[in-house]
Write a protein that holds these residues in place. Structure first.
Motif, PDB file in Angstrom:
ATOM      1  N   MET A 163       0.844  -1.202   0.000  1.00 44.41           N
ATOM      2  CA  MET A 163       0.000   0.000   0.000  1.00 44.41           C
ATOM      3  C   MET A 163       0.882   1.256   0.000  1.00 44.41           C
ATOM      4  N   THR A 166       2.019   1.839  -3.455  1.00 46.20           N
ATOM      5  CA  THR A 166       0.910   2.316  -4.292  1.00 46.20           C
ATOM      6  C   THR A 166       0.686   3.812  -4.045  1.00 46.20           C
ATOM      7  N   GLU A 173       2.506  10.355  -9.573  1.00 45.77           N
ATOM      8  CA  GLU A 173       1.745  10.640 -10.790  1.00 45.77           C
ATOM      9  C   GLU A 173       0.922  11.920 -10.677  1.00 45.77           C
ATOM     10  N   THR A 177      -4.279  15.228  -6.679  1.00 46.16           N
ATOM     11  CA  THR A 177      -5.393  14.288  -6.585  1.00 46.16           C
ATOM     12  C   THR A 177      -5.215  13.354  -5.387  1.00 46.16           C
ATOM     13  N   LEU A 180      -6.613  15.068  -2.598  1.00 47.91           N
ATOM     14  CA  LEU A 180      -8.073  15.091  -2.702  1.00 47.91           C
ATOM     15  C   LEU A 180      -8.715  13.781  -2.231  1.00 47.91           C
TER      16      LEU A 180
ATOM     17  N   HIS B  80     -14.805  14.290  -2.749  1.00 48.33           N
ATOM     18  CA  HIS B  80     -14.895  15.107  -3.955  1.00 48.33           C
ATOM     19  C   HIS B  80     -14.360  14.295  -5.139  1.00 48.33           C
ATOM     20  N   PRO B  82     -13.266  14.627  -8.710  1.00 49.47           N
ATOM     21  CA  PRO B  82     -12.936  15.829  -9.468  1.00 49.47           C
ATOM     22  C   PRO B  82     -13.327  15.766 -10.938  1.00 49.47           C
ATOM     23  N   ARG B  86      -9.542  12.443 -13.099  1.00 46.74           N
ATOM     24  CA  ARG B  86      -8.252  12.472 -12.406  1.00 46.74           C
ATOM     25  C   ARG B  86      -7.911  11.127 -11.752  1.00 46.74           C
ATOM     26  N   LEU B  87      -8.064  10.052 -12.506  1.00 43.69           N
ATOM     27  CA  LEU B  87      -7.630   8.748 -11.996  1.00 43.69           C
ATOM     28  C   LEU B  87      -6.111   8.701 -12.027  1.00 43.69           C
ATOM     29  N   PHE B  88      -5.534   7.779 -11.257  1.00 44.84           N
ATOM     30  CA  PHE B  88      -4.099   7.545 -11.370  1.00 44.84           C
ATOM     31  C   PHE B  88      -3.929   6.568 -12.541  1.00 44.84           C
ATOM     32  N   GLY B  89      -3.627   7.125 -13.714  1.00 47.29           N
ATOM     33  CA  GLY B  89      -3.671   6.369 -14.954  1.00 47.29           C
ATOM     34  C   GLY B  89      -2.657   5.247 -15.059  1.00 47.29           C
ATOM     35  N   THR B  90      -1.531   5.370 -14.337  1.00 48.48           N
ATOM     36  CA  THR B  90      -0.498   4.336 -14.415  1.00 48.48           C
ATOM     37  C   THR B  90      -0.720   3.262 -13.348  1.00 48.48           C
ATOM     38  N   LEU B  91      -1.793   3.400 -12.576  1.00 47.78           N
ATOM     39  CA  LEU B  91      -2.117   2.407 -11.556  1.00 47.78           C
ATOM     40  C   LEU B  91      -3.331   1.599 -12.024  1.00 47.78           C
ATOM     41  N   GLU B  95      -6.019  -0.678  -7.659  1.00 47.26           N
ATOM     42  CA  GLU B  95      -5.167   0.221  -6.858  1.00 47.26           C
ATOM     43  C   GLU B  95      -5.832   1.583  -6.681  1.00 47.26           C
ATOM     44  N   LEU B  99      -6.840   3.177  -3.077  1.00 42.37           N
ATOM     45  CA  LEU B  99      -6.394   4.507  -2.638  1.00 42.37           C
ATOM     46  C   LEU B  99      -7.586   5.340  -2.174  1.00 42.37           C
ATOM     47  N   ARG B 147     -13.950   5.020  -6.698  1.00 45.18           N
ATOM     48  CA  ARG B 147     -12.850   5.424  -5.814  1.00 45.18           C
ATOM     49  C   ARG B 147     -13.392   6.322  -4.704  1.00 45.18           C
TER      50      ARG B 147
END
Lengths: 295, 234
Positions: A163, A166, A173, A177, A180, B80, B82, B86-91, B95, B99, B147
């Protein structure tokens, strides 16, 4: 041919340590977004701690890792709070000036405290070698190489399978966010810088059986790690691993076949070519190159 | 339960919010509507704590949380989602979801929460190991909402959920949101698609140049002559 193989083996073994130093620099850059030009000084500090523990208490360098690793992690946490955190929101130039400044301060401090002479740890295995099919391999260098690879593998594991990893990848990245979604990002900056500085210090300890400590040693390591990170690609851990081994090999080959005097010139020539032809590096996606002014 | 009073906020020197007030009920869907640059996203940023309020208060269940960190607010249940996902695109999808549940990671129920999200949004279960950056637009929006739901929010604010999605997907997402709201989550939708949002929402607040001008049930808002003229184009 024999010389070539001998040189390559020596270079790759050294490159393993370069990779270990470089993944730490890369982690700090990727997560915290600061290129730490004082990174090599933490290698130097690790070497001195190992030296004094050996000279003062007779502690074997590998045993001293048990003290050096947590001590360096703590130093990293202090470094994050005192130096990095205040400059995180500032310009790239400011970050460079401050970390270069810290690098010079640490070099001077080492010179002031421990003098300019080279400090050498001599253990029973310092000069021991073994022969493998005609190639002579230094025990200390082999241990350093294997140790470095194990640590790099451990970092890969943490980054991809836990975790904490991650979260660190998410912050690398898209930090805003991560804030957030409720991640205490500031806390993880401490984790990243702590690990980064710890890996540098541990790399320093691994070097001590066959490399002497001196105040200026860190400068060389910073340059190497910086070149490795740029060549491998900013933010790419695999890039740092491959780049580290590659650079170790190139440096050693250049020393043998061109001239030891030109070793660093060759490295920088390659660095300049990579920056011009492929600024994102071999494995990078281009993220962050503009932040240090490379694009 | 969530009450916003007299909010003012700035980006540097430029004022984005002047006087924003509204209240969210315990459940149901509320829409925050307004033209481009009216201050809708800024309002969400102040409520989630990533942008400080210059004036005014945010109150949650009677507690003043105007100075609370984003992390504390997520833990309280204010989430919130957004604009632009705004996802973590490389995850991976999983995952990303984990998060989202970071604030609750220590209660030992992460697995159950994941399963619940997967049963609500089965598409995500199919894509669990795929990198979030490779999902289609609709799947990305599902993942972003999923998420957000991972921290078991009581207030879920979704910014421009329908933006860039095919009409079929938009309808699906709106009905999904109504479903969530029916389960006791108070959903705040920020939308430029005013008609569509008013259909999905129980209540609405209109914001204009940083000031909230009207609040009421969707029916009232739809029938307000001024609103009709300014926002519904009729």
């Amino acid at each position: 041919m024999e010389i070539l193989i001998q040189t390559l083996v020596a270079g790759v073994l050294l490159g393993g340590v370069y990779a270990l130093v470089s993944v730490g620099l890369n982690l700090l850059f990727g997560v915290v977004r600061v290129i730490n030009f004082a990174h090599g000084e933490f290698v130097m500090i690790g070497m001195y701690i190992a030296f004094w523990l050996w000279a003062g208490l007779g502690l074997d360098p590998y045993v001293s890792l048990l003290i050096v690793a947590p001590a360096m992690f703590l130093l990293g946490v202090i470094f994050q709070r005192g130096i990095i955190q205040p400059i995180q929101g500032t310009s790239a130039n400011m970050k460079i000036f401050v970390t270069v400044g810290i690098s010079i301060i640490l070099q001077n401090l080492a010179l002031f405290l421990w003098g300019g002479q080279h400090r050498t740890v001599s253990t029973s295995y310092s000069t021991s070698v073994f022969n493998l099919g005609g190639v002579t391999i230094s025990v200390g260098r082999l241990i350093a190489f294997i140790g470095a690879l194990v640590l790099v593998a451990a970092l890969f594991y943490i980054m991809n399978r836990t975790m904490t990893g991650t979260v660190l990848r998410a912050i690398a990245e898209d930090g805003p966010t991560a804030v957030l979604v409720g991640i205490p990002v500031k806390k993880f900056y401490f984790v990243a810088t702590g690990i980064s500085v710890m890996l540098a210090g541990v790399a320093g300890v691994m070097l001590t059986p066959f490399t002497s400590a001196s105040p200026m040693f860190g400068f060389h390591m910073t340059l190497i790690a910086f070149i490795v990170v740029v060549i491998g690609g900013m933010g790419s851990m695999v890039g740092s691993l491959v780049g580290g081994v590659l650079l170790g090999a190139i440096e050693t080959l250049a020393g043998t076949y061109i001239s030891p005097a030109l070793q660093q010139a060759v490295l920088f020539a390659i660095f300049i070519i990579v920056v011009l032809v492929r600024p994102q590096g071999l494995f990078g996606k281009g993220a962050g190159t503009e932040e240090v002014g490379l694009k | 339960m969530l009450k916003v009073e007299g909010l003012a906020a700035f980006y540097g020197e430029s004022q984005a919010l002047e006087n924003v007030s509204f209240e969210l009920p315990d459940n149901g869907v509320t829409a925050l509507l307004g033209a481009n640059a009216a201050g809708k996203t800024t309002t969400l940023r102040v409520v989630s704590g990533v942008l400080p309020a210059r004036r005014g208060t945010v109150t949650f269940n009677g507690v003043n949380i105007t100075k609370a960190t984003p992390e504390e607010r997520v833990r309280l249940g204010i989430v919130h989602v957004p604009e632009g996902r705004r996802l973590f695109g490389t995850l991976s999808v999983e995952e990303n979801l984990l998060l989202g549940g970071y604030s609750k990671r220590k209660d030992g129920n992460s697995k159950e929460r994941l399963d619940r999200i997967y049963s609500m949004l089965p598409k995500l279960a199919e894509r669990r190991t795929q990198l979030a950056g490779t999902l289609s637009g609709g799947e990305q929006q599902m993942c972003a909402v999923g998420r957000g739901l991972m921290s078991e929010p009581t207030v879920l604010m979704i910014d421009e959920m329908s933006l860039g999605l095919a009409p079929v997907i938009v309808s699906q997402m709106f009905s999904f949101v109504k479903e969530i709201a029916a389960r006791g989550v108070s959903v705040l939708l920020v939308e430029q698609q005013v008609q569509h949002a008013l259909q999905a929402a129980d209540r609405a607040t209109i914001i204009d140049r940083g000031v909230t001008t009207h609040s009421g049930t969707s029916e009232e808002i739809r029938n307000d002559p001024k609103v009709r003229e300014a926002y519904l184009g009729v």
